[in-house]
Design a protein around this motif. Sequence first.
Motif, PDB file in Angstrom:
ATOM      1  N   LYS A 112       7.179  -8.892   7.157  1.00 34.64           N
ATOM      2  CA  LYS A 112       6.187  -9.140   8.197  1.00 34.64           C
ATOM      3  C   LYS A 112       5.048  -8.143   8.000  1.00 34.64           C
ATOM      4  CE  LYS A 112       8.834  -8.139  11.700  1.00 34.64           C
ATOM      5  NZ  LYS A 112       9.990  -7.597  10.926  1.00 34.64           N
ATOM      6  N   PRO A 113       3.865  -8.499   8.443  1.00 34.98           N
ATOM      7  CA  PRO A 113       2.748  -7.549   8.325  1.00 34.98           C
ATOM      8  C   PRO A 113       3.124  -6.193   8.912  1.00 34.98           C
ATOM      9  CG  PRO A 113       1.930  -9.678   9.042  1.00 34.98           C
ATOM     10  CD  PRO A 113       3.418  -9.778   9.010  1.00 34.98           C
ATOM     11  N   ASP A 114       2.686  -5.128   8.219  1.00 35.71           N
ATOM     12  CA  ASP A 114       2.903  -3.738   8.628  1.00 35.71           C
ATOM     13  C   ASP A 114       4.353  -3.276   8.536  1.00 35.71           C
ATOM     14  OD1 ASP A 114       0.207  -3.468   9.032  1.00 35.71           O
ATOM     15  OD2 ASP A 114       0.339  -4.084  11.142  1.00 35.71           O
ATOM     16  N   ASP A 115       5.203  -4.071   7.887  1.00 35.41           N
ATOM     17  CA  ASP A 115       6.550  -3.571   7.624  1.00 35.41           C
ATOM     18  C   ASP A 115       6.450  -2.328   6.740  1.00 35.41           C
ATOM     19  OD1 ASP A 115       8.055  -5.300   9.055  1.00 35.41           O
ATOM     20  OD2 ASP A 115       8.685  -6.566   7.355  1.00 35.41           O
ATOM     21  N   VAL A 129       0.848  -1.198   0.000  1.00 35.01           N
ATOM     22  CA  VAL A 129       0.000   0.000   0.000  1.00 35.01           C
ATOM     23  C   VAL A 129       0.876   1.237   0.000  1.00 35.01           C
ATOM     24  CG1 VAL A 129      -1.873   1.185   1.189  1.00 35.01           C
ATOM     25  CG2 VAL A 129      -1.657  -1.298   1.366  1.00 35.01           C
ATOM     26  N   ALA A 130       0.625   2.135  -0.957  1.00 30.34           N
ATOM     27  CA  ALA A 130       1.422   3.357  -1.041  1.00 30.34           C
ATOM     28  C   ALA A 130       1.035   4.298   0.084  1.00 30.34           C
ATOM     29  CB  ALA A 130       1.210   4.023  -2.393  1.00 30.34           C
ATOM     30  N   LEU A 144       0.751   8.284  -5.479  1.00 31.78           N
ATOM     31  CA  LEU A 144       0.123   6.966  -5.434  1.00 31.78           C
ATOM     32  C   LEU A 144      -0.615   6.727  -4.121  1.00 31.78           C
ATOM     33  CD1 LEU A 144       2.987   4.795  -6.941  1.00 31.78           C
ATOM     34  CD2 LEU A 144       0.845   5.425  -8.048  1.00 31.78           C
ATOM     35  N   ILE A 145      -0.569   7.672  -3.222  1.00 33.36           N
ATOM     36  CA  ILE A 145      -1.032   7.442  -1.844  1.00 33.36           C
ATOM     37  C   ILE A 145      -2.383   6.728  -1.822  1.00 33.36           C
ATOM     38  CG2 ILE A 145      -2.155   9.700  -1.561  1.00 33.36           C
ATOM     39  CD1 ILE A 145      -0.862   9.623   1.335  1.00 33.36           C
ATOM     40  N   GLY A 146      -2.412   5.650  -1.013  1.00 31.67           N
ATOM     41  CA  GLY A 146      -3.647   4.887  -0.889  1.00 31.67           C
ATOM     42  C   GLY A 146      -3.785   3.772  -1.910  1.00 31.67           C
ATOM     43  N   ARG A 147      -2.946   3.793  -2.972  1.00 32.15           N
ATOM     44  CA  ARG A 147      -3.068   2.738  -3.988  1.00 32.15           C
ATOM     45  C   ARG A 147      -2.618   1.413  -3.389  1.00 32.15           C
ATOM     46  NH1 ARG A 147      -2.538   3.883  -9.509  1.00 32.15           N
ATOM     47  NH2 ARG A 147      -2.055   1.695  -9.852  1.00 32.15           N
ATOM     48  N   ARG A 148      -3.332   0.341  -3.739  1.00 32.58           N
ATOM     49  CA  ARG A 148      -3.025  -0.986  -3.194  1.00 32.58           C
ATOM     50  C   ARG A 148      -2.614  -1.901  -4.348  1.00 32.58           C
ATOM     51  NH1 ARG A 148      -5.447  -1.747   1.784  1.00 32.58           N
ATOM     52  NH2 ARG A 148      -5.886  -3.942   1.389  1.00 32.58           N
ATOM     53  N   SER A 207       7.374   5.593   0.055  1.00 24.80           N
ATOM     54  CA  SER A 207       7.123   4.685   1.175  1.00 24.80           C
ATOM     55  C   SER A 207       5.868   3.857   0.948  1.00 24.80           C
ATOM     56  CB  SER A 207       6.937   5.483   2.471  1.00 24.80           C
ATOM     57  OG  SER A 207       8.160   6.067   2.823  1.00 24.80           O
ATOM     58  N   PHE A 208       5.937   2.611   1.363  1.00 21.24           N
ATOM     59  CA  PHE A 208       4.807   1.688   1.249  1.00 21.24           C
ATOM     60  C   PHE A 208       4.658   0.927   2.552  1.00 21.24           C
ATOM     61  CE2 PHE A 208       6.252   2.450  -2.986  1.00 21.24           C
ATOM     62  CZ  PHE A 208       5.109   2.437  -3.786  1.00 21.24           C
TER      63      PHE A 208
END
Lengths: 114, 577
Positions: free
Chosen positions: B77-80, B5-6, B11-15, B88-89
Motif C-alpha cells: 500500500k502507499p507509504d508502506d 525510496v531509500a 542510498l538515502i533519498g535514492r528512488r 529501510s525503504f
Amino acid sequence: MFRFDKQRRDEALVLVVHGNLDAMTAGDFKAEVVRIAEAKELKVVVDAAPLTLIDSTGVGVLISLFKRIRAQGGQVYFAGLTAQPREIFRLLRLDKSLDLFATAGEAIAKMASS
Amino acid sequence: MAWLVAMDGELIGRRFPLDAPCLVGRGPYNHVVLDDTRISRQHAKISPEAGGHVIYDLNSANGTWVNEVQVKRQKLKPDDQVRFGPFSFKFEGDARTGPHVPHPGGKFVEVLTSVGAEPPGDIIDSLDAKIATNPGLPFGLAEMEDADRKLRTLYAFMQSVSTTLDTNELIDRILANLLDVFPVAETAGVYLQDPGTGTMEPRKLRRRREPSPPRHITFSGVFHEEVVGKGRAILSAPLGGKPQRVGASGGVAMHAPILYDGEVHGVLHVRGGDDGPGPFNQHDLDLLTGLAAQAGMALQNARLHQESLLQQRLQQDLLLAEQIQKSFLPRQLPQVAGIEFHTEYRPAYSVGGDFYDVFWLNYDRLGVFIGDVSGKGVSAALLMARISSDLRLAAMAETDPARSLGHVNRIVLERRQPDIFVTGIYFTLEVKTHKILLANAGHLPPFIRRAKEGVLTRLDGGAGTAIGIFDDAEYESTAFTLAPGDTLLLCTDGVLEAASPSGEQFGFDRLEASLKAGSSKTHELAARLLRDVRVHVGEAAQSDDLTLIACGISGGEPTEEELESWDETTHGRRRPE
C-alpha cells in the motif's frame, strides 16, 4: 624518435641507425641485435651517420652487438659517428678500442678486404 | 508511477522505479544492490501486477519486512515501510500503477531490466497466475520461457566468465558461450578498446565452422556511432542496411556495448550466416546486451587484477633493489682529521645505476670509487651492488687503481651480460701525505679546484675504456697531490646533464662558475654546487641519477693516536701489523 634499416652490401650487413637511441626507444633494436647474433652474422657495419643522440642504454645495445658478434669470431665496425654520439664514444674511450670509420663506405671496403 | 525510496544509509533519498519487476539483493545484477552480508544475494522482488505492486521474499536468510511484519508475499500500500536487513525503504504508490511496456529506444540498462527481472525459482509460481488472471499481460508463455532461458543463460555465462582473471582466457570463454547461446550465429567476436589509441580493435573472432578463414568483420561509421558513441545495442538488417534498435526483428547481426565505469570499453558482436533472412530478434538482442554487461564486469575484474599484480611485483622488486642498493652505499664515511668528504646520492627513480664507496684500504690509505652502470632501474642497481663488492676485493688485491679496475673489468666480462657496461673512477688517497693515484674507466673526468686563485682544472689523465666491454682493456693511473684548501670533485652525468624546464643542461660552464665562486671548504663548495644545480633544474623532473663525491683537504694531518682510535667506527680498515 629512433629507427633503423638493414642493408646487405657485399658480404656485410649494414645497420643504419637514425634519430635518438635511448632507454625509451632501444627496445626493438635490442631485439634485432639478438636476432642478428643468432643469425650468425660475421660482418656487421653500423652506419651511425643519421644518429643524432645516444644515451647509456643505447651505447649498451651497440656494445652488446659488438660483444655478441665478436664472441662468434665476427667483426663489427662503426661508421659516421658525429656530434653527441661521437662525444659519448670518446668519453667512454670506445674510440680507442673499437674500429671507427668516417663513412660506411670505408668500413665496408675494409670489411671486404679483411 | 510507483517508487521504492531509500530512507537511510548511503542510498538515502535514492528512488528506484517500480514500473517493471525490481530485484533487491547483494548480487551486482540486482536493480537495488545492497552490499551487506545480512542481505541475501537475491533477497526480494517487487512486481507490478494487475491489482497493484506485490513484494516477494526470495527465501532470504534474514527476511523481508513490511511495516515491521515479516512477509513472504504481500501486496504493498502507499507509504508502506519496507525493510531488508538494516535497510529501510518507503513504497510510494501511484494510482496508475500498471505493467511495464518496454520502450523501443531503450538504453541497455532498461533492456537489462526486462531481461533480468524474473528469478528462475519464481517463474513457475507466478506464471499460472499471470496467464490465468491477466490474459492481457504483455508477457505471454513464449516470452516467459524466453525470459527463463535468458536468465539461466546469463547465470551460466556469469559463472563461466567469473572464474578466470586472465583476459585472453576470458575472451575465449565469452566467444565459446556466445556461439552456444546463439545456435544460429555463425560468427562471434570481441572488440576491445585499445588503451593507447582509444579505437575499437578486434581482439578475437571465432567462426562456428572452421577451417574457413576468419573474415574481417566490418565495424564502422554508423555502427560505431550507435554502439560506441551512444552505448546502444543494435540489430542490423541484411546487406549492411541501417542499424535498427530494439524492437525490430530479422536482424542479420548484433552488436552490444561492453560497458564499465559508465564507458564503452568494448563490443560484443554476433553474426548469422550469409544466406536467408536474419535470424535475430529483439529478445536475442536483450540477451546479448545482458551478456555484454556481464562480460564488462568480468573484463574489468581481470584488468584490475592484472594491474594490481603487476604493480605489486614492480613495487616489491623496487623495494628489494632499493634495500640492496642502500646496503652497499657506505653508511658512514671514514672520519679523518684534515680530510673532508661530501657525498650526494640522488637516484632519478627509487633505484639507480649510480654508486659510490669510500673505504679503508689499510692503515693510512683510503679507496674512493664512483660509478655509473648503463641502463636504469632494478637491473642496473643490482649490477651496481655486485660491482661494489668486486671493486672492494680488487682494491684489496691490487695497490694500483689501474690494476684494480682491470680486475673488475675481467670479473664483469665473465658474467656475460652483453648490453651492460660501467663507467667509474677509482682513486686511492694517502691520508697523511694527501697523495692520490687515480684511474678512470670511461667516466666523466674529475675536476680539481685549487685553493690558489680558485683555479679549476679538468683531469683528463688516467683515462681508460668503460668497464665490461673489452677483454684487453688497459687502464692507467695518474698521480697528483692535493694541497690544503684543494677539492677533488667526482660526479656522474646527472650533474652536468641536469636539465632546466626548457631543456638546457647545467653544463661545464655553470659547473666551473659555481666552483670558482665557491669556498675552499669542501662542504660549502659542494653544497653551493648542489644548490646551483637545483635552482637550474627548477620544477623540471630529474631524469638522470645524480651522484657526487667531493674530497677536500682542510689542513693538518692525523696523528698516530687519532688513526688508532678510529678503528671502532670504520669498517674494512686493517690495523697496522
